[in-house]
Design an enzyme around this catalytic site. Structure first.
Site, PDB file in Angstrom:
ATOM      1  N   CYS A 182       0.835  -1.195   0.000  1.00 39.42           N
ATOM      2  CA  CYS A 182       0.000   0.000   0.000  1.00 39.42           C
ATOM      3  C   CYS A 182       0.879   1.258   0.000  1.00 39.42           C
ATOM      4  CB  CYS A 182      -0.957  -0.032   1.188  1.00 39.42           C
ATOM      5  SG  CYS A 182      -2.277   1.216   1.078  1.00 39.42           S
ATOM      6  N   ASP A 198      -3.300   1.116  10.239  1.00 39.04           N
ATOM      7  CA  ASP A 198      -4.512   1.931  10.412  1.00 39.04           C
ATOM      8  C   ASP A 198      -4.980   1.866  11.846  1.00 39.04           C
ATOM      9  OD1 ASP A 198      -4.659   1.588   7.320  1.00 39.04           O
ATOM     10  OD2 ASP A 198      -6.031   3.194   7.913  1.00 39.04           O
ATOM     11  N   LYS A 247      -3.996  -2.182   5.375  1.00 42.96           N
ATOM     12  CA  LYS A 247      -4.562  -2.415   4.038  1.00 42.96           C
ATOM     13  C   LYS A 247      -4.761  -3.905   3.741  1.00 42.96           C
ATOM     14  CE  LYS A 247      -5.708   0.005   1.758  1.00 42.96           C
ATOM     15  NZ  LYS A 247      -7.161   0.360   1.800  1.00 42.96           N
TER      16      LYS A 247
HETATM   17  C1  RUB Z   1      -3.779   3.168   3.710  1.00 44.26           C
HETATM   18  C2  RUB Z   1      -3.070   2.134   4.518  1.00 44.26           C
HETATM   19  C3  RUB Z   1      -1.785   2.560   5.146  1.00 44.26           C
HETATM   20  C4  RUB Z   1      -2.065   3.037   6.579  1.00 44.26           C
HETATM   21  C5  RUB Z   1      -0.858   3.713   7.193  1.00 44.26           C
HETATM   22  O1  RUB Z   1      -5.108   2.801   3.428  1.00 44.26           O
HETATM   23  O2  RUB Z   1      -3.530   1.046   4.738  1.00 44.26           O
HETATM   24  O3  RUB Z   1      -0.896   1.472   5.234  1.00 44.26           O
HETATM   25  O4  RUB Z   1      -3.126   3.972   6.566  1.00 44.26           O
HETATM   26  O5  RUB Z   1      -0.521   4.841   6.446  1.00 44.26           O
HETATM   27  P1  RUB Z   1      -6.052   3.810   2.607  1.00 44.26           P
HETATM   28  P2  RUB Z   1       0.290   6.047   7.090  1.00 44.26           P
HETATM   29  O6  RUB Z   1      -5.345   4.143   1.337  1.00 44.26           O
HETATM   30  O7  RUB Z   1      -7.313   3.035   2.398  1.00 44.26           O
HETATM   31  O8  RUB Z   1      -6.264   5.045   3.470  1.00 44.26           O
HETATM   32  O9  RUB Z   1       1.572   5.458   7.611  1.00 44.26           O
HETATM   33  O10 RUB Z   1       0.497   7.000   5.948  1.00 44.26           O
HETATM   34  O11 RUB Z   1      -0.536   6.638   8.174  1.00 44.26           O
END
Ligand code: RUB
Length: 315
Positions: free
Chosen positions: A132, A201, A212
């Site tokens: 992701c 998340d 993800k």
């Molecule tokens: C994004 C996702 C990322 C986490 C962490 O999912 O799964 O791995 O949110 O991201 P989506 P970060 O695209 O559905 O929002 O480290 O940038 O917080």
């Protein structure tokens, strides 16, 4: 409702809509955007009584929180920002503005710290797999590279929204050699990998990671191939309410993200499912790199208790 209230509400709704449509995405960015939205809303809120102020802030908070159900960073940010003790409108407003600015500043610093702490665990020549588009995971990868480690990355496409494309663009800007693969090639390439780094998340009190969809497959493949599985997560990604048994909801998105509705219009026996996240049990996670240091998933509770300023009785 006064004009001023509805104007501010409009701005807040725009942010909410961007989060819902994933124009603003990634758990960390969502949290920061929500903090900013509440701050701006509180700043311009014209009310006559404290009761009205409390109601408006409560409604605005619930509205933002309802946009995406899985990323716990969103309710955590809103809760931290709207923690005010004053019974005076101007004072309460100041508290919210101060909380929001502090949250945003800390969130930026947290990414930097995670990068520095995590990069120490990366060895020269490491091949890193990521999934992701996580800014926390990318902070570790780019910091290691900037520290002179000759690393390379295998990045998954991350169907259906293909956030992997954002990841490869980001890595390319740094000049990091990167290979893009489809999600189903994860196990095939795992033998070449030294370490898997993903974002979060949400992390529950028992150390379960929510990230993800497909993350748990990376974890299983890494476990099978005896490769390190690292999670990069700011402390505000940990979920306080899981202490009292709340389950983290997995967002189910539209099937249109997977397949053109016209192509399946006549398939009356078909259903299409599109969960956006999955669960990775703690036993597949070697370490969680947070802004306060590296922890084992087994002590997620300590992070919630000591770094989220939550009183257990409040949950
Ligand atoms: C994004 C996702 C990322 C986490 C962490 O999912 O799964 O791995 O949110 O991201 P989506 P970060 O695209 O559905 O929002 O480290 O940038 O917080």
């Amino acid at each position: 409702m006064t004009l001023a209230i509805s104007y501010n509400m409009q701005k807040l709704k725009e942010t909410a809509e961007k989060i819902r449509k994933m124009e603003l995405r990634g758990a960390g960015r969502i949290a920061k955007a929500a903090a900013e939205a509440i701050r701006d809303y509180a700043e311009g809120l014209e009310v006559v009584s404290m009761e009205e102020f409390n109601t408006c802030i409560r409604e605005a908070s619930s509205f933002l929180i309802s946009t995406r159900p899985t990323a716990v960073s969103l309710p955590n940010a809103v809760k931290l920002v709207t923690k005010y003790s004053s019974g005076n409108i101007e004072e309460a407003r100041k508290e919210i503005i101060g909380n929001a600015n502090l949250f945003i500043e800390r969130a930026d610093k947290a990414l930097e710290k995670i990068g520095k702490i995590g990069a120490r665990r990366i060895k020269d020549g490491d091949i890193i797999m990521t999934h992701c588009n996580s800014h926390a995971a990318l902070s570790i990868i780019t910091t290691a590279f900037e520290n002179g480690k000759a690393i390379s990355v295998i990045a998954t496409e991350s169907r259906p929204r293909r956030q992997g494309l954002s990841t490869i663009h980001h890595l390319n800007k740094f000049g990091i050699p990167t290979t893009l693969i489809v999600d189903s090639a994860v196990r095939y390439y795992m033998k070449d990998v030294d370490i898997v780094i993903v974002g979060a998340d949400a992390i529950s009190t028992n150390g379960t990671l929510v990230n993800k969809i497909g993350t748990s497959q990376l974890a299983l493949a890494a476990h099978e191939a005896r490769k390190i599985f690292m999670v990069a997560a700011e402390t505000f990604k940990f979920s306080p309410s899981t202490i009292v048994g709340d389950l983290i909801e997995i967002e189910e998105r539209s099937s249109d993200e997977i397949v053109d509705p016209l192509l399946i219009a006549n398939l009356s026996h078909l259903q299409v499912k599109n969960p956006a996240f999955d669960f990775t049990p703690a036993r597949y996670i070697d370490m969680i790199v947070t802004d306060v240091g590296i922890i084992s998933p087994a002590i997620a509770y300590v992070i919630i208790k000591e770094h989220l300023s939550w009183e257990l009785g409040e949950i």
